[in-house]
Scaffold this motif. Sequence first.
Motif, PDB file in Angstrom:
ATOM      1  N   LEU A   1       0.833  -1.204   0.000  1.00  0.00           N
ATOM      2  CA  LEU A   1       0.000   0.000   0.000  1.00  0.00           C
ATOM      3  C   LEU A   1       0.866   1.252   0.000  1.00  0.00           C
ATOM      4  CD1 LEU A   1      -2.740   1.421   0.237  1.00  0.00           C
ATOM      5  CD2 LEU A   1      -2.583   1.156   2.715  1.00  0.00           C
ATOM      6  N   GLN A   2       1.911   1.261   0.815  1.00  0.00           N
ATOM      7  CA  GLN A   2       2.795   2.426   0.878  1.00  0.00           C
ATOM      8  C   GLN A   2       3.460   2.688  -0.472  1.00  0.00           C
ATOM      9  OE1 GLN A   2       5.495   1.641   4.113  1.00  0.00           O
ATOM     10  NE2 GLN A   2       3.845   1.550   5.642  1.00  0.00           N
TER      11      GLN A   2
ATOM     12  N   THR B   1     -13.256  -5.173   2.093  1.00  0.00           N
ATOM     13  CA  THR B   1     -12.317  -4.060   2.157  1.00  0.00           C
ATOM     14  C   THR B   1     -11.528  -3.981   0.849  1.00  0.00           C
ATOM     15  OG1 THR B   1     -10.465  -5.351   3.029  1.00  0.00           O
ATOM     16  CG2 THR B   1     -12.050  -4.473   4.637  1.00  0.00           C
ATOM     17  N   PRO B   2     -10.958  -2.811   0.546  1.00  0.00           N
ATOM     18  CA  PRO B   2     -10.153  -2.696  -0.680  1.00  0.00           C
ATOM     19  C   PRO B   2      -8.975  -3.677  -0.716  1.00  0.00           C
ATOM     20  CG  PRO B   2     -10.684  -0.523   0.178  1.00  0.00           C
ATOM     21  CD  PRO B   2     -11.136  -1.506   1.208  1.00  0.00           C
TER      22      PRO B   2
ATOM     23  N   ASP C   1      -2.999   6.862   4.361  1.00  0.00           N
ATOM     24  CA  ASP C   1      -3.855   5.682   4.477  1.00  0.00           C
ATOM     25  C   ASP C   1      -4.260   5.122   3.117  1.00  0.00           C
ATOM     26  OD1 ASP C   1      -3.872   5.836   7.272  1.00  0.00           O
ATOM     27  OD2 ASP C   1      -5.481   7.324   7.241  1.00  0.00           O
ATOM     28  N   GLY C   2      -3.798   5.775   2.047  1.00  0.00           N
ATOM     29  CA  GLY C   2      -4.099   5.281   0.702  1.00  0.00           C
ATOM     30  C   GLY C   2      -5.409   5.809   0.149  1.00  0.00           C
TER      31      GLY C   2
ATOM     32  N   ILE D   1      -7.350   4.100  -3.114  1.00  0.00           N
ATOM     33  CA  ILE D   1      -6.701   3.845  -4.411  1.00  0.00           C
ATOM     34  C   ILE D   1      -7.025   2.448  -4.947  1.00  0.00           C
ATOM     35  CG2 ILE D   1      -4.792   5.442  -3.979  1.00  0.00           C
ATOM     36  CD1 ILE D   1      -3.027   3.025  -3.286  1.00  0.00           C
ATOM     37  N   TRP D   2      -7.524   1.557  -4.065  1.00  0.00           N
ATOM     38  CA  TRP D   2      -7.943   0.226  -4.512  1.00  0.00           C
ATOM     39  C   TRP D   2      -9.468   0.089  -4.526  1.00  0.00           C
ATOM     40  CZ3 TRP D   2      -4.156  -2.452  -0.564  1.00  0.00           C
ATOM     41  CH2 TRP D   2      -2.847  -2.310  -1.027  1.00  0.00           C
ATOM     42  N   ALA D   3     -10.185   1.200  -4.514  1.00  0.00           N
ATOM     43  CA  ALA D   3     -11.649   1.147  -4.407  1.00  0.00           C
ATOM     44  C   ALA D   3     -12.299   0.439  -5.592  1.00  0.00           C
ATOM     45  CB  ALA D   3     -12.211   2.561  -4.283  1.00  0.00           C
TER      46      ALA D   3
END
Length: 452
Positions: free
Chosen positions: A175-176, A280-281, A338-339, A373-375
């Motif tokens: 994620l980071q 969750t994403p 948090d992305g 960003i992964w929605a």
Amino acid sequence: MISKNQINERDQIEMITIEQLVPPNHLVRKLESAIDFSFIYPLVEPLYSTLGRPSVDPVVLIKMTFVQYVFGIRSMRQTIKEIETNMAYRWFLGFGFHSEVPHFSTFGKNYERRFQDTDIFEQIFYRILKEIADKGLLSADHVFIDSTHVKASANKRKFEKKIVRKETRAYEAKLQEELNQDRIDHGKKPFPPDKFEKEDMKEIKESTTDPESGYYVKDERTKQFAYSFHAAADRYGFILGSIVTPGNVHDSHMLQPLVEKVMEKVKKPLAVAADAAYKTPAITKFLFEHDIQPALPYTRPKTKDGFLRKHDYVYDEYYDCYLCPEGQILKYSTTTKDGKRQYKSNPTECANCPLLARCTNSKDHRKIIERHIWAHHVEEADHLRHQNDIKQIYARRKETIERVFADAKEKHGMRWTTLRGIKKLSMQAMLTFAAMNLKKLANWTWQAPEMV
């Protein structure tokens, strides 16, 4: 007409064997027929010394635990008392009428000296699962995942408050990396490493009786120290794997390691069904990247009553912006650590908007929408939810993993525990689920003896 038994046959002498005393269709006969327990010897052989006096037969030790967990006996002490008087249990263990039953502490001592730092119980679990697969009874294309709380052997009023570091999630590094790339793509500077290295702390209640348990709060009435048993099951209710965590670890943190364990030990599933806690994403991204279809439920919008819902704002993927119901464009502003991308409105336009009171209560009249960003992975899972095959897979949850936990608690003593510590609870989980798998295997493969 009332009758009274005037005959006392307590001192009657009979010539009989234990074999004759066990009913033909008793469950212990089915268990004995289902699998050859001698597979235990090569597993435990490295744990025993070649010196010293002969030990208690390790197969007998393990069979004693199966008696406890198959029949839902609350403790090993009570199990030994049952074995002393129950001829079916004696037959299962290979004991005669006058065979000395091991002391109840025997298994505990063997656990401390031999088993506690090994994966022997996990090996036994997967050996039974292999037997099920070899008989063609396993169907792991669709995997059902959930968790249940098991009350810890700890007083909920005896605790200390501590400040601890928040758990690192399995996907944190990825994620980071991706959120920094997203910032670069939008002309922003990436976050420096120390931005992520800053430790997020939280306050917890730690039991003074069992420090490895976690304080679990479900509602005002349900507050206790507990452990979470996370498990995966196939479509027939056979358990494919399990992980034990403290009761305050969120379910969604454990889906990825549990699915990875199923992929390693059994096979890669085609679909995974789970409840809303797992929507969750990060989870949907993980499943899609491994070509696994998520079967997840509808979730209600989390907007306050009287306010516009998030789906009232239309996301334009091409221009990477949101359109509000009044036609204003909410432009990209930043990506948080948090992305989540933030899209902000123009407060000058919002000030005179007729929907302002239903849109935001911000003092500066600015609407902010966050989008992970992964929605898009969650949105794709929502599209799949409407397909008939995914609907059918999700509908089987109540017949598989939910029934597994219900049976485990009602019939196999998993509602609470008398053990303490994550290692011992992991042993209990492996033995309970192994016993449940073995019981189902025994019932499904049993062929009743022919009547003479």
